[in-house]
Write a protein that holds these residues in place. Structure first.
Motif, PDB file in Angstrom:
ATOM      1  N   ALA A   1      -5.683 -25.964 -32.276  1.00 28.13           N
ATOM      2  CA  ALA A   1      -5.780 -25.238 -33.535  1.00 28.13           C
ATOM      3  C   ALA A   1      -7.027 -24.492 -33.796  1.00 28.13           C
ATOM      4  N   GLY A   2      -6.862 -23.254 -33.576  1.00 37.14           N
ATOM      5  CA  GLY A   2      -7.993 -22.322 -33.622  1.00 37.14           C
ATOM      6  C   GLY A   2      -8.987 -22.861 -32.668  1.00 37.14           C
ATOM      7  N   ASP A   3     -10.052 -23.164 -32.762  1.00 39.99           N
ATOM      8  CA  ASP A   3     -11.318 -23.628 -31.792  1.00 39.99           C
ATOM      9  C   ASP A   3     -11.248 -25.212 -31.705  1.00 39.99           C
ATOM     10  N   ASP A   4     -10.110 -25.679 -32.324  1.00 40.22           N
ATOM     11  CA  ASP A   4     -10.323 -27.506 -32.077  1.00 40.22           C
ATOM     12  C   ASP A   4      -9.259 -27.734 -31.289  1.00 40.22           C
ATOM     13  N   LEU A   5      -9.913 -28.609 -30.273  1.00 41.46           N
ATOM     14  CA  LEU A   5      -9.100 -29.310 -29.098  1.00 41.46           C
ATOM     15  C   LEU A   5      -8.161 -30.337 -29.742  1.00 41.46           C
ATOM     16  N   ILE A   6      -6.844 -30.052 -29.692  1.00 34.87           N
ATOM     17  CA  ILE A   6      -5.846 -31.132 -30.155  1.00 34.87           C
ATOM     18  C   ILE A   6      -5.438 -32.265 -29.113  1.00 34.87           C
ATOM     19  N   ALA A   7      -5.265 -31.890 -28.146  1.00 38.20           N
ATOM     20  CA  ALA A   7      -4.867 -32.654 -26.919  1.00 38.20           C
ATOM     21  C   ALA A   7      -5.141 -31.860 -25.498  1.00 38.20           C
ATOM     22  N   ASN A   8      -5.506 -32.578 -24.666  1.00 37.39           N
ATOM     23  CA  ASN A   8      -5.967 -32.080 -23.422  1.00 37.39           C
ATOM     24  C   ASN A   8      -5.212 -32.953 -22.097  1.00 37.39           C
ATOM     25  N   PHE A   9      -4.565 -32.271 -21.307  1.00 30.09           N
ATOM     26  CA  PHE A   9      -3.874 -32.779 -20.419  1.00 30.09           C
ATOM     27  C   PHE A   9      -4.564 -32.703 -18.892  1.00 30.09           C
ATOM     28  N   MET A  10      -4.919 -33.659 -18.324  1.00 27.72           N
ATOM     29  CA  MET A  10      -5.998 -33.527 -17.350  1.00 27.72           C
ATOM     30  C   MET A  10      -5.444 -34.379 -16.099  1.00 27.72           C
ATOM     31  N   TYR A  11      -5.756 -33.897 -14.860  1.00 29.45           N
ATOM     32  CA  TYR A  11      -5.380 -34.431 -13.571  1.00 29.45           C
ATOM     33  C   TYR A  11      -6.263 -34.485 -12.711  1.00 29.45           C
ATOM     34  N   ARG A  12      -6.122 -35.338 -11.704  1.00 26.44           N
ATOM     35  CA  ARG A  12      -6.966 -35.428 -10.456  1.00 26.44           C
ATOM     36  C   ARG A  12      -6.039 -35.111  -9.116  1.00 26.44           C
ATOM     37  N   LYS A  13      -4.779 -35.680  -9.148  1.00 23.74           N
ATOM     38  CA  LYS A  13      -4.079 -35.527  -7.946  1.00 23.74           C
ATOM     39  C   LYS A  13      -3.162 -34.078  -8.479  1.00 23.74           C
ATOM     40  N   GLY A  14      -2.389 -33.583  -7.345  1.00 19.54           N
ATOM     41  CA  GLY A  14      -1.927 -32.162  -7.096  1.00 19.54           C
ATOM     42  C   GLY A  14      -0.817 -31.881  -8.167  1.00 19.54           C
ATOM     43  N   VAL A  15      -0.803 -32.489  -9.054  1.00 18.32           N
ATOM     44  CA  VAL A  15       0.316 -32.226 -10.074  1.00 18.32           C
ATOM     45  C   VAL A  15      -0.340 -32.200 -11.414  1.00 18.32           C
ATOM     46  N   CYS A  16       0.069 -31.954 -12.406  1.00 19.00           N
ATOM     47  CA  CYS A  16      -0.408 -31.416 -13.831  1.00 19.00           C
ATOM     48  C   CYS A  16      -1.180 -32.500 -14.719  1.00 19.00           C
ATOM     49  N   LEU A  17      -0.669 -33.912 -14.315  1.00 21.63           N
ATOM     50  CA  LEU A  17      -1.097 -34.697 -15.091  1.00 21.63           C
ATOM     51  C   LEU A  17      -1.503 -36.239 -14.607  1.00 21.63           C
ATOM     52  N   ASP A  18      -2.449 -36.661 -15.060  1.00 28.61           N
ATOM     53  CA  ASP A  18      -2.819 -38.139 -14.744  1.00 28.61           C
ATOM     54  C   ASP A  18      -3.133 -38.681 -16.107  1.00 28.61           C
ATOM     55  N   LEU A  19      -3.991 -38.066 -16.752  1.00 30.12           N
ATOM     56  CA  LEU A  19      -4.606 -38.618 -18.173  1.00 30.12           C
ATOM     57  C   LEU A  19      -4.354 -37.579 -19.371  1.00 30.12           C
ATOM     58  N   ALA A  20      -3.530 -37.906 -20.199  1.00 30.24           N
ATOM     59  CA  ALA A  20      -3.499 -37.288 -21.558  1.00 30.24           C
ATOM     60  C   ALA A  20      -4.474 -37.765 -22.572  1.00 30.24           C
ATOM     61  N   LEU A  21      -5.052 -36.897 -23.304  1.00 33.49           N
ATOM     62  CA  LEU A  21      -6.002 -37.381 -24.253  1.00 33.49           C
ATOM     63  C   LEU A  21      -5.744 -36.525 -25.620  1.00 33.49           C
ATOM     64  N   VAL A  22      -5.324 -37.556 -26.599  1.00 30.95           N
ATOM     65  CA  VAL A  22      -4.770 -37.122 -28.177  1.00 30.95           C
ATOM     66  C   VAL A  22      -5.635 -37.704 -29.060  1.00 30.95           C
ATOM     67  N   PRO A  23      -5.699 -37.275 -30.235  1.00 28.16           N
ATOM     68  CA  PRO A  23      -6.540 -37.492 -31.395  1.00 28.16           C
ATOM     69  C   PRO A  23      -5.879 -38.737 -32.088  1.00 28.16           C
ATOM     70  N   GLY A  24      -6.812 -39.697 -32.561  1.00 31.06           N
ATOM     71  CA  GLY A  24      -6.134 -40.699 -33.533  1.00 31.06           C
ATOM     72  C   GLY A  24      -7.188 -41.836 -33.676  1.00 31.06           C
ATOM     73  N   ILE A  25      -6.628 -42.755 -34.307  1.00 28.72           N
ATOM     74  CA  ILE A  25      -7.130 -44.393 -34.360  1.00 28.72           C
ATOM     75  C   ILE A  25      -7.126 -44.917 -32.747  1.00 28.72           C
ATOM     76  N   GLY A  26      -8.338 -45.065 -32.105  1.00 34.16           N
ATOM     77  CA  GLY A  26      -8.261 -45.640 -30.713  1.00 34.16           C
ATOM     78  C   GLY A  26      -9.550 -46.239 -30.389  1.00 34.16           C
ATOM     79  N   PRO A  27      -9.549 -46.691 -29.105  1.00 36.84           N
ATOM     80  CA  PRO A  27      -8.728 -46.368 -28.154  1.00 36.84           C
ATOM     81  C   PRO A  27      -7.388 -47.143 -27.998  1.00 36.84           C
ATOM     82  N   ARG A  28      -6.350 -46.529 -28.065  1.00 36.83           N
ATOM     83  CA  ARG A  28      -4.805 -47.185 -27.761  1.00 36.83           C
ATOM     84  C   ARG A  28      -4.096 -46.431 -26.696  1.00 36.83           C
ATOM     85  N   LEU A  29      -3.206 -47.303 -26.089  1.00 39.01           N
ATOM     86  CA  LEU A  29      -2.506 -46.623 -24.912  1.00 39.01           C
ATOM     87  C   LEU A  29      -1.255 -46.261 -25.686  1.00 39.01           C
ATOM     88  N   HIS A  30      -0.908 -44.905 -25.767  1.00 40.38           N
ATOM     89  CA  HIS A  30       0.289 -44.222 -26.441  1.00 40.38           C
ATOM     90  C   HIS A  30       1.364 -44.366 -25.448  1.00 40.38           C
TER      91      HIS A  30
END
Length: 333
Positions: free
Chosen positions: A179-208
């Protein structure tokens, strides 16, 4: 906006590997994941169920253990490539003021238990016992025929700060929501496809949620039918639908203890170094879902706590376009 990525990290995490959940009734939860999700039980020992997908050879990707109190996520797990990476990982975490401990885990090799800066409990291991894959044993298939564990999404108070931490460990961003310059969610990976770990904002840490791939798009509808067949029809929480980020077809269910699991039809590859992260605008409804209705507020805000880990509230709580807000807007138009 996005933190730097270390393409030569201090140790080599290869993929998201497993989830350990604490549940009230191991037998009931096992039946849900076997009959509805289609997982295979590799072993049941000392009151704990060890499950894996049909295409998985390693001993477990989901562990169901008796809850000592409220159901929770005990830990999430990643694989490292070599055993020597574990020693390097221990040094790295200790230098960050995050002490690690060696733990004994059934059917896993040497295992390091740590906490990331959010407090989430993370297990690193380099090996498990190996068992025959079951994807060709069609006479044994059940439910959605889940193939393999793919990723998890974790709610944290500071997604940007935690993205920087995982960037040091070589996690690259495939897509992100801003949202503008604010990061809301980040989809990150180590293996050769697009996701291993998604990080989203809120009360945490909690497994969504954690997510399994399925072989065919029809399996996404099948999991809903099997949920109904086995008395879990009301556990279908969101979907079937198509995500904006990643573009996959999906459905989310809540297991008997409220833990959230996603079944989806696989990702695109991201292994090439020249690929740039894809930006999504948080204000666009198509970011929430490519077609269909937005998710309910409970999908955004309810999640599984990590056992014994205190929660932290973000400086600014997220205000996503929920189904409730969307319906209210339609009523006013």
């Amino acid at each position: 906006m996005l933190p730097a990525v270390n393409l030569k990290p201090p140790f080599n995490i290869t993929r998201f590997s497993h989830v350990v959940l604490e549940v009230n009734d191991v037998g009931r939860s096992r039946d849900f994941y076997v009959n509805v999700g289609g997982l295979v039980e590799t072993e049941f020992a000392d009151g704990v169920s060890y499950l894996r997908g049909l295409s998985e050879a390693c001993h477990h990707s989901l562990v169901l253990a008796p809850a000592g109190g409220k159901p929770a996520c005990r830990r999430i797990g990643y694989r490292v490539f070599l055993e020597e990476d574990l020693d390097k990982a221990k040094i790295f975490f200790e230098e960050k003021g995050l002490p690690g401990e060696w733990v004994e885990v059934r059917n896993q090799g040497r295992t390091l238990l740590v906490s990331d800066p959010s407090g989430a409990r993370v297990e690193l291991c380099s090996g498990m016992s190996v068992h025959p894959r079951k994807f060709l044993e069609v006479h044994e298939h059940r439910g959605a025929r889940a193939q393999g564990l793919d990723h998890c999404q974790v709610i944290v108070a500071d997604p940007l700060g935690l993205s920087a931490f995982y960037g040091e460990l070589g996690f690259r961003t495939s897509e992100y929501i801003a949202a503008g310059d604010d990061l809301i969610a980040n989809f990150m990976y180590r293996k050769g496809v697009c996701l291993d770990l998604a990080l989203v904002p809120g009360i945490g840490p909690r497994l969504h949620h954690f997510a399994y791939t399925v072989a065919d798009s029809s399996d996404i509808f099948a999991v809903c039918d099997f949920a109904s067949r086995y008395g879990y029809g009301d556990s279908v929480e969101r979907g079937p639908g198509r995500h904006g980020p990643s573009g996959v077809l999906f459905v989310y269910l809540r297991d008997p203890d409220g833990h959230r699991v996603e079944f989806f039809n696989n990702h695109y590859t991201t292994i090439d170094a020249e690929l740039e992260p894809i930006r999504w605008d948080a204000a666009s409804l198509s970011t929430n879902v490519h077609w269909g209705m937005p998710a309910t507020s409970k999908w955004f805000f309810e999640a599984s706590e990590f056992t014994g880990v205190p929660l932290e509230r973000p400086e600014k709580m997220p205000n996503p376009m929920t189904l409730e807000r969307y319906a209210e807007g339609l009523a006013k138009s």
